[in-house]
Design a protein around this motif. Structure first.
Motif, short mmCIF file in Angstrom:
data_model
loop_
_atom_site.label_atom_id
_atom_site.label_comp_id
_atom_site.label_asym_id
_atom_site.label_seq_id
_atom_site.Cartn_x
_atom_site.Cartn_y
_atom_site.Cartn_z
N VAL A 17 0.84 -1.20 0.00
CA VAL A 17 0.00 0.00 0.00
C VAL A 17 0.88 1.25 0.00
N LYS A 18 1.93 1.25 0.79
CA LYS A 18 2.84 2.40 0.82
C LYS A 18 3.48 2.61 -0.54
N ARG A 21 0.93 4.09 -2.89
CA ARG A 21 0.71 5.52 -2.60
C ARG A 21 1.82 6.35 -3.24
N LYS A 22 3.06 5.88 -3.13
CA LYS A 22 4.18 6.61 -3.74
C LYS A 22 3.99 6.69 -5.25
N ASP A 25 1.24 9.18 -6.06
CA ASP A 25 1.73 10.55 -5.90
C ASP A 25 2.59 10.95 -7.10
#
Length: 52
Positions: A17-18, A21-22, A25
């Protein structure tokens, strides 16, 4: 599935998930830049000197 396996799965999902997200972005920045360039390019042709 024991507790250790569940924790490992949660940690892996959290990392995924991290990373997502990156990536999102980064895509937002790219799309924002692209839209800005397109708008600036569009303004070049909307100054009253249309090409026929």
């Amino acid at each position: 599935m024991n507790e250790a396996d569940k924790m490992k799965d949660v940690q892996e999902l959290s990392k995924e998930v991290k990373d997502m997200r990156k990536e999102i972005d980064t895509m937002k920045e790219l799309l924002g830049g692209l839209i800005k360039v397109m708008m600036e390019h569009d303004d070049q042709f909307n100054d009253g000197d249309e090409y026929n």
